[in-house]
Write a protein that holds these residues in place. Structure first.
Motif, PDB file in Angstrom:
ATOM      1  N   PHE A 100     113.438  58.378  24.112  1.00 53.17           N
ATOM      2  CA  PHE A 100     112.736  57.100  24.214  1.00 53.17           C
ATOM      3  C   PHE A 100     111.222  57.311  24.235  1.00 53.17           C
ATOM      4  N   ASN A 101     110.558  56.748  23.220  1.00 53.92           N
ATOM      5  CA  ASN A 101     109.104  56.651  23.251  1.00 53.92           C
ATOM      6  C   ASN A 101     108.753  55.180  23.497  1.00 53.92           C
ATOM      7  N   PRO A 102     108.394  54.830  24.727  1.00 50.04           N
ATOM      8  CA  PRO A 102     108.149  53.420  25.044  1.00 50.04           C
ATOM      9  C   PRO A 102     106.777  52.918  24.588  1.00 50.04           C
ATOM     10  N   GLY A 103     105.999  53.758  23.889  1.00 51.34           N
ATOM     11  CA  GLY A 103     104.683  53.338  23.411  1.00 51.34           C
ATOM     12  C   GLY A 103     103.818  52.864  24.580  1.00 51.34           C
ATOM     13  N   GLY A 104     103.019  51.852  24.330  1.00 54.44           N
ATOM     14  CA  GLY A 104     102.101  51.355  25.355  1.00 54.44           C
ATOM     15  C   GLY A 104     102.798  50.775  26.574  1.00 54.44           C
ATOM     16  N   TYR A 105     104.068  50.363  26.427  1.00 57.48           N
ATOM     17  CA  TYR A 105     104.806  49.838  27.594  1.00 57.48           C
ATOM     18  C   TYR A 105     105.021  50.907  28.664  1.00 57.48           C
ATOM     19  N   THR A 106     104.913  52.180  28.257  1.00 56.10           N
ATOM     20  CA  THR A 106     105.021  53.281  29.213  1.00 56.10           C
ATOM     21  C   THR A 106     104.174  53.019  30.446  1.00 56.10           C
ATOM     22  N   HIS A 107     102.969  52.523  30.180  1.00 59.62           N
ATOM     23  CA  HIS A 107     101.950  52.460  31.232  1.00 59.62           C
ATOM     24  C   HIS A 107     101.892  51.103  31.913  1.00 59.62           C
ATOM     25  N   THR A 108     102.741  50.167  31.488  1.00 59.46           N
ATOM     26  CA  THR A 108     102.645  48.793  32.015  1.00 59.46           C
ATOM     27  C   THR A 108     103.966  48.218  32.503  1.00 59.46           C
ATOM     28  N   SER A 109     105.112  48.766  32.051  1.00 56.62           N
ATOM     29  CA  SER A 109     106.356  48.004  32.172  1.00 56.62           C
ATOM     30  C   SER A 109     107.265  48.447  33.323  1.00 56.62           C
ATOM     31  N   VAL A 110     107.180  47.691  34.420  1.00 54.52           N
ATOM     32  CA  VAL A 110     108.138  47.869  35.513  1.00 54.52           C
ATOM     33  C   VAL A 110     109.551  47.584  34.999  1.00 54.52           C
TER      34      VAL A 110
ATOM     35  N   MET B  45     127.977  64.157  19.466  1.00 54.40           N
ATOM     36  CA  MET B  45     127.395  63.285  20.484  1.00 54.40           C
ATOM     37  C   MET B  45     126.768  62.047  19.834  1.00 54.40           C
ATOM     38  N   ASP B  46     126.720  60.967  20.591  1.00 57.71           N
ATOM     39  CA  ASP B  46     126.016  59.754  20.160  1.00 57.71           C
ATOM     40  C   ASP B  46     124.659  59.720  20.851  1.00 57.71           C
ATOM     41  N   ILE B  47     123.596  59.720  20.043  1.00 56.09           N
ATOM     42  CA  ILE B  47     122.239  59.781  20.597  1.00 56.09           C
ATOM     43  C   ILE B  47     121.396  58.682  19.960  1.00 56.09           C
ATOM     44  N   LEU B  48     120.729  57.903  20.812  1.00 54.38           N
ATOM     45  CA  LEU B  48     119.818  56.858  20.317  1.00 54.38           C
ATOM     46  C   LEU B  48     118.370  57.347  20.378  1.00 54.38           C
ATOM     47  N   ILE B  49     117.657  57.163  19.277  1.00 58.02           N
ATOM     48  CA  ILE B  49     116.203  57.344  19.252  1.00 58.02           C
ATOM     49  C   ILE B  49     115.611  55.939  19.369  1.00 58.02           C
ATOM     50  N   LEU B  50     114.832  55.706  20.407  1.00 60.11           N
ATOM     51  CA  LEU B  50     114.322  54.362  20.684  1.00 60.11           C
ATOM     52  C   LEU B  50     112.793  54.408  20.703  1.00 60.11           C
ATOM     53  N   ASN B  51     112.183  53.619  19.836  1.00 63.85           N
ATOM     54  CA  ASN B  51     110.720  53.574  19.760  1.00 63.85           C
ATOM     55  C   ASN B  51     110.202  52.197  20.142  1.00 63.85           C
ATOM     56  N   GLY B  52     109.136  52.195  20.923  1.00 64.76           N
ATOM     57  CA  GLY B  52     108.535  50.952  21.387  1.00 64.76           C
ATOM     58  C   GLY B  52     107.410  50.458  20.484  1.00 64.76           C
ATOM     59  N   PRO B  53     106.571  49.597  21.030  1.00 64.36           N
ATOM     60  CA  PRO B  53     105.609  48.835  20.228  1.00 64.36           C
ATOM     61  C   PRO B  53     104.622  49.689  19.435  1.00 64.36           C
ATOM     62  N   ASN B  54     104.358  49.217  18.250  1.00 59.58           N
ATOM     63  CA  ASN B  54     103.383  49.770  17.302  1.00 59.58           C
ATOM     64  C   ASN B  54     103.837  51.056  16.618  1.00 59.58           C
ATOM     65  N   LEU B  55     104.926  51.635  17.079  1.00 57.88           N
ATOM     66  CA  LEU B  55     105.372  52.885  16.466  1.00 57.88           C
ATOM     67  C   LEU B  55     105.954  52.660  15.074  1.00 57.88           C
ATOM     68  N   ASN B  56     106.152  51.388  14.700  1.00 59.30           N
ATOM     69  CA  ASN B  56     106.502  51.076  13.310  1.00 59.30           C
ATOM     70  C   ASN B  56     105.336  51.381  12.363  1.00 59.30           C
ATOM     71  N   LEU B  57     104.140  51.577  12.926  1.00 64.13           N
ATOM     72  CA  LEU B  57     102.962  51.868  12.087  1.00 64.13           C
ATOM     73  C   LEU B  57     102.752  53.354  11.829  1.00 64.13           C
ATOM     74  N   LEU B  58     103.641  54.185  12.386  1.00 68.82           N
ATOM     75  CA  LEU B  58     103.496  55.639  12.186  1.00 68.82           C
ATOM     76  C   LEU B  58     103.367  55.979  10.706  1.00 68.82           C
ATOM     77  N   GLY B  59     102.448  56.858  10.415  1.00 66.06           N
ATOM     78  CA  GLY B  59     102.256  57.297   9.036  1.00 66.06           C
ATOM     79  C   GLY B  59     101.343  56.414   8.224  1.00 66.06           C
ATOM     80  N   THR B  60     100.917  55.290   8.808  1.00 69.24           N
ATOM     81  CA  THR B  60     100.082  54.361   8.038  1.00 69.24           C
ATOM     82  C   THR B  60      98.693  54.180   8.646  1.00 69.24           C
ATOM     83  N   ARG B  61      98.541  54.400   9.956  1.00 68.31           N
ATOM     84  CA  ARG B  61      97.268  54.209  10.657  1.00 68.31           C
ATOM     85  C   ARG B  61      97.060  55.363  11.647  1.00 68.31           C
ATOM     86  N   GLU B  62      95.807  55.638  11.969  1.00 66.83           N
ATOM     87  CA  GLU B  62      95.439  56.636  12.977  1.00 66.83           C
ATOM     88  C   GLU B  62      96.186  57.971  12.805  1.00 66.83           C
TER      89      GLU B  62
END
Ligand code: CA2
Length: 145
Positions: free
Chosen positions: A70-80, A1-18
């Motif tokens: 899909f992890n849309p990050g903070g856009y989850t809660h704002t993005s129509v 199968m072809d599967i896309l893992i899609l990460n939204g804003p700030n998730l590029n910081l995983l492992g480095t902050r918080e």
């Protein structure tokens, strides 16, 4: 199968902050492990801090891939617009959140993505991405949407 893992804003910081909220592993390291875990499937990974780029990627793969985690990050809660994009494609989308958004601030309790996702996985850390892939591979996604 072809599967896309899609990460939204700030998730590029995983492992480095918080790390107390999001863990201490970078997504690139985790993704290498994912590919080893699902060798018979083609996993693609894309991260962007830009709403339009995430929408473009959904449109690019959303009529041909077998699933999108899909992890849309903070856009989850704002993005129509991201909610509309998920609604407009035919590829099933599994929404994933690393943290338990329901145990956090009230503004994180609403998602514009969930009504159009096949399923939602919340609060299991990076394991959520594996669970999302397993759900897609299983072919057991409910037939709604
Ligand atoms: O728990 C999740 O996966 C979230 O989608 C993460 C978003 C947050 O706005 C959502 O409510 C829940 C935030 C992503 C921020 O990622 C960071 C990672 C490491 C360090 C700092 C931020």
């Amino acid at each position: 199968m072809d599967i896309l893992i899609l990460n939204g804003p700030n998730l590029n910081l995983l492992g480095t902050r918080e790390p107390h909220i999001y863990g201490s592993q970078t997504f690139e390291d985790y993704f290498e492990g994912l590919q080893r875990q699902f060798p018979e499937h083609r996993l693609d990974y894309y991260q962007s801090n830009h709403e339009g780029s995430l929408i473009n990627r959904l449109h690019e793969v959303g009529f041909s891939f077998d699933g999108i985690v899909f992890n849309p990050g903070g856009y989850t809660h704002t993005s129509v617009a991201l909610g509309d994009a998920v609604a407009s494609i035919t590829t099933p989308v599994i929404e994933v959140h690393i943290s338990n958004t329901f145990a956090r601030e009230a503004f994180r309790h609403h998602s514009f993505i969930s009504p159009n996702a096949k399923g939602v996985i919340v609060g299991f850390g990076l394991l959520g991405y594996q669970l999302g892939i397993a759900a897609i591979i299983s072919g057991q996604l409910a037939n709604k949407k």
